[in-house]
Design an enzyme around this catalytic site. Structure first.
Site, PDB file in Angstrom:
ATOM      1  N   CYS A   2      58.156  38.865  28.553  1.00  0.00           N
ATOM      2  CA  CYS A   2      59.174  39.354  27.621  1.00  0.00           C
ATOM      3  C   CYS A   2      60.568  39.112  28.190  1.00  0.00           C
ATOM      4  CB  CYS A   2      59.039  40.834  27.288  1.00  0.00           C
ATOM      5  SG  CYS A   2      57.488  41.268  26.537  1.00  0.00           S
ATOM      6  N   ARG A  27      59.725  33.346  29.301  1.00  0.00           N
ATOM      7  CA  ARG A  27      59.143  34.626  29.705  1.00  0.00           C
ATOM      8  C   ARG A  27      58.116  35.139  28.702  1.00  0.00           C
ATOM      9  NH1 ARG A  27      62.220  37.191  33.666  1.00  0.00           N
ATOM     10  NH2 ARG A  27      61.228  39.140  33.115  1.00  0.00           N
ATOM     11  N   TRP A  74      55.959  38.543  25.131  1.00  0.00           N
ATOM     12  CA  TRP A  74      54.637  38.130  25.626  1.00  0.00           C
ATOM     13  C   TRP A  74      53.747  39.342  25.396  1.00  0.00           C
ATOM     14  CZ3 TRP A  74      51.148  39.629  29.540  1.00  0.00           C
ATOM     15  CH2 TRP A  74      50.141  38.707  29.810  1.00  0.00           C
ATOM     16  N   ASN A 100      60.775  45.441  28.002  1.00  0.00           N
ATOM     17  CA  ASN A 100      59.934  44.550  28.809  1.00  0.00           C
ATOM     18  C   ASN A 100      59.241  45.419  29.845  1.00  0.00           C
ATOM     19  OD1 ASN A 100      58.826  42.593  30.484  1.00  0.00           O
ATOM     20  ND2 ASN A 100      60.752  42.215  31.553  1.00  0.00           N
ATOM     21  N   GLY A 101      57.910  45.402  29.853  1.00  0.00           N
ATOM     22  CA  GLY A 101      57.162  46.233  30.800  1.00  0.00           C
ATOM     23  C   GLY A 101      55.970  46.857  30.097  1.00  0.00           C
ATOM     24  N   LYS A 491      46.920  23.645  37.801  1.00  0.00           N
ATOM     25  CA  LYS A 491      47.905  22.942  36.961  1.00  0.00           C
ATOM     26  C   LYS A 491      47.210  22.370  35.736  1.00  0.00           C
ATOM     27  CE  LYS A 491      50.844  24.165  38.087  1.00  0.00           C
ATOM     28  NZ  LYS A 491      51.103  25.033  39.172  1.00  0.00           N
ATOM     29  N   GLU A 494      45.998  25.201  33.239  1.00  0.00           N
ATOM     30  CA  GLU A 494      46.988  26.031  32.537  1.00  0.00           C
ATOM     31  C   GLU A 494      47.784  25.269  31.488  1.00  0.00           C
ATOM     32  OE1 GLU A 494      50.171  27.944  34.775  1.00  0.00           O
ATOM     33  OE2 GLU A 494      50.208  26.306  36.206  1.00  0.00           O
ATOM     34  N   HIS A 510      26.967  23.151  47.745  1.00  0.00           N
ATOM     35  CA  HIS A 510      26.371  24.485  47.669  1.00  0.00           C
ATOM     36  C   HIS A 510      26.352  25.030  46.243  1.00  0.00           C
ATOM     37  CE1 HIS A 510      26.111  24.702  51.997  1.00  0.00           C
ATOM     38  NE2 HIS A 510      27.372  24.283  52.071  1.00  0.00           N
ATOM     39  N   LYS A 609      56.071  32.979  32.166  1.00  0.00           N
ATOM     40  CA  LYS A 609      56.527  32.538  33.482  1.00  0.00           C
ATOM     41  C   LYS A 609      56.494  33.665  34.502  1.00  0.00           C
ATOM     42  CE  LYS A 609      58.528  29.632  36.264  1.00  0.00           C
ATOM     43  NZ  LYS A 609      57.590  28.634  36.815  1.00  0.00           N
TER      44      LYS A 609
END
Ligand code: M6R
Length: 614
Positions: A2, A27, A74, A100-101, A491, A494, A510, A609
């Site tokens: 956010c 964000r 987000w 945000n949080g 990389k 995502e 294994h 991010k």
């Protein structure tokens, strides 16, 4: 996680908010919204999707205002839709709030507010805050900032908040705990952002709020700050924002990620600048000088980090154990903090984070500090929570990293960790001068060698074509290249959404070997290493099962080249420095695969991010 923007002053707020939100979109990009304080009350515009969608929606609307707040989300609580988008309004429509949080006790607060007659429009945790503030403001004889302060004293969780009210039109109220918020001081005006990106264009004079702070910004007046936990006004010093506008632009590149991959020679140079003395016989990291003795006498180093930063920490395990000869444990910050770990007072915890805002890493730092350990930070964002929470530390100086997939931050972190290991090793006497010089000389050549590696871009774009329709990939590496394999796989997954796993090459037999068939691309890091022959055998094992080999080798290697379907040749360097070069082709490979698959490289789905929630 956010992004928050706010403005109050005599300029038009809307263009400042939209531009700021675009810069903070990395964000989170599930929804976007603004609230504008107008003559007849608050105008609220919000929608699911990107800031560009919001801007389009507002095209024919009255957006004129001199005070406003904006949010890019987000999603944590509640799916990404318009109802859950911020800002949220109070029941009477007179207070607007962005957050945000995470409010951890929101269910308890919600029940209480419902019993007092409030109804909820969204599924978010945030909405409780606006009703709580409204409730206190209406029932108790207090000012709006005081109502916010009282409300926050009963809140458990993290927040960065911006609040405006039609009943207090001259005030913009800002609050912070656990999530970042900074206030830019203009001429009789205030600019607010989750980081400096929305502010830097207007002013470099900033104040970083501290946890528990509630600030009131009134144009033409001094910023007034109080704290939830202390009585009286609080003094927060003005600081200079270390950022410039050009760093926030794409500079002719199609994506931020590509720009940042190509910025690595400079980022590595900047991370070294001034830290190697002219004769090259001393490494000095100004930020940790006072703690050098503690670090030299450390019983153990514990590296805590998440994601790509965790991979840098894993590279550092090889560097520190080999050079400093002190045991190293690498911990996922999220696991470390809840495991009741054994931490000694003579342990040195090194916390690594690009953003300096990763909630799990910050919490691990607080835990380590509470147990008496010395905590050193390595981060990129100047003035971030991590930088302020640690006893000492070193910045990476990589410049702003906007692409959600971390690239230059990784190489800059590895560079700083290498310098730190060299500094301690020399001081402790665990590294002979000749060996030290060999590493330092090689380190100085790394930026040029990364530059050479970037010239392989076209070749790697061709190789990427063979990945486009794949569903899985395996990455293998040994020793210090093992974390690079993990990073390469991260990389790819995502940004291209291809399932990829990294393994130590020897672990393949294994279990993962069962996955290998003619459809499976296997990326093998096979550079000059003590274990080179073993890697060659692992390649044979893959070939015997018809897997496709994409190898990364030291330039001139014919043996592995002949065994490979595709071979990427990188410049030779000292073994311990290999990750600084070998990660680059893997970043480019992931980038091109994602572009070819039509993915949004800079804003991959479901990601943000800066992960400032647990
Ligand atoms: O800001 P940090 O370095 O603390 O972030 C840690 C991770 O969230 C981050 O590295 C993440 O894994 C990246 N998307 C990887 O590219």
């Amino acid at each position: 996680m956010c992004g928050i923007v706010a403005y109050t002053g005599c300029k038009e707020a809307y263009p400042i908010l939209i531009k700021g939100l675009k810069r903070l979109e990395y964000r989170g990009y599930d929804s976007a919204g603004v609230a504008l304080l107008q003559q007849d009350g608050i105008a609220l515009y919000k929608c699911r999707g990107r800031v560009a969608d919001l801007d389009e929606m507002c095209a024919n609307k009255n957006v004129s205002a001199h005070t406003g707040i904006g949010h890019t989300r987000w999603a944590t609580h509640g799916e990404p839709n318009t109802e859950n988008a911020h800002p949220h309004l109070s029941a009477d429509g007179k207070i607007a709030l962005i957050h945000n949080g995470i409010i951890e006790n929101y269910l308890v607060l919600k029940q209480e507010l419902i019993s007092r007659g409030y109804t909820f429009k969204s599924g978010t945790d945030t909405e409780v805050l606006v009703h709580l503030v409204e409730d206190i403001f209406k029932k108790e004889d207090v000012t709006l900032p005081e109502a916010v302060r009282i409300a926050l004293s009963g809140v458990v969780g993290t927040y960065a908040l911006a609040i405006l009210s039609a009943d207090a039109p001259d005030q913009l109220i800002l609050a912070k705990k656990g999530s970042p918020l900074l206030i830019g001081m203009g001429d009789n005006e205030f600019f607010v952002g989750s980081d400096g990106a929305p502010i830097v264009e207007y002013t470099k004079k900033v104040v970083y709020l501290e946890d528990g702070d509630v600030a009131v910004a009134i144009p033409g007046k001094k910023l007034e700050i109080r704290n939830v936990n202390e009585e009286g006004k609080q003094r927060r010093y003005q600081q200079k924002l270390v950022m410039n506008l050009e760093q926030l632009e794409k500079g002719g590149f199609e994506h931020y990620m590509l720009k940042e991959i190509f910025e690595q020679p400079k980022a590595i140079k900047d991370s070294m600048r001034g830290r190697l003395n002219v004769k090259k016989d001393v490494v000095s990291l100004g930020g940790i000088i006072e703690y050098e003795t503690k670090m030299m006498n450390a019983r153990r180093f514990i590296m805590v980090a998440c994601g790509t930063s965790w991979h840098a920490a894993t590279v550092a395990e090889y560097l520190f154990e080999s050079l400093v000869r002190v045991p190293v444990e690498v911990e996922y910050a999220s696991e470390f903090r809840y495991r009741n770990p054994i931490i000694y007072e003579d342990d040195v915890v090194i916390a690594i984070s690009q953003s300096g805002e990763t909630a799990d890493t910050i919490a691990a730092v607080e835990l380590a500090k509470s147990r008496g350990a010395t905590v050193i930070g390595i981060c990129n964002v100047v003035g971030s929570t991590l930088a302020r929470a640690t006893h000492a530390g070193s910045y990476t100086h990589a410049g702003p990293e906007i692409g959600v997939a971390s690239t230059k931050a990784f190489t800059a972190q590895v560079t700083v960790l290498t310098l730190m290991a060299l500094c301690l090793a020399r001081k402790k006497g665990t590294l002979a001068l000749s060996e030290y010089h060999d590493i330092v000389n090689n380190l100085e050549e790394i930026p040029a060698k990364v530059e050479e590696t970037l010239k392989l871009n076209d070749q790697i774009r061709e190789i990427a074509k063979t990945f486009v329709d794949k569903r899985n990939a395996i990455y293998l590496g040994r020793g210090i290249n093992f974390p690079v394999a993990l990073e390469g796989a991260l990389k790819l997954k995502e940004i291209s959404y291809i399932h990829a796993e990294g393994y130590p090459s020897a672990e393949m037999k294994h279990g993962p070997i069962a996955l290998i068939d003619e459809e499976m691309p296997v990326v093998v890091l096979a550079t000059e290493q003590e274990t080179y022959e073993k890697t060659v055998s692992n390649i044979q094992e893959v070939k015997a099962r018809k897997g496709k080999i994409i190898s990364v080798v030291t330039r001139g290697d014919e043996l592995v080249k002949q065994m490979s379907d595709y071979c990427i040749e990188i410049p030779q360097t000292q073994e311990l420095l290999t990750p600084l070069i070998s990660c680059v082709p893997l970043q480019l490979l992931a980038y091109h695969v994602a572009v070819l698959r039509g993915c949004n490289v800079d804003k991959p789905r479901n990601l943000a991010k800066s992960v400032s929630v647990e």
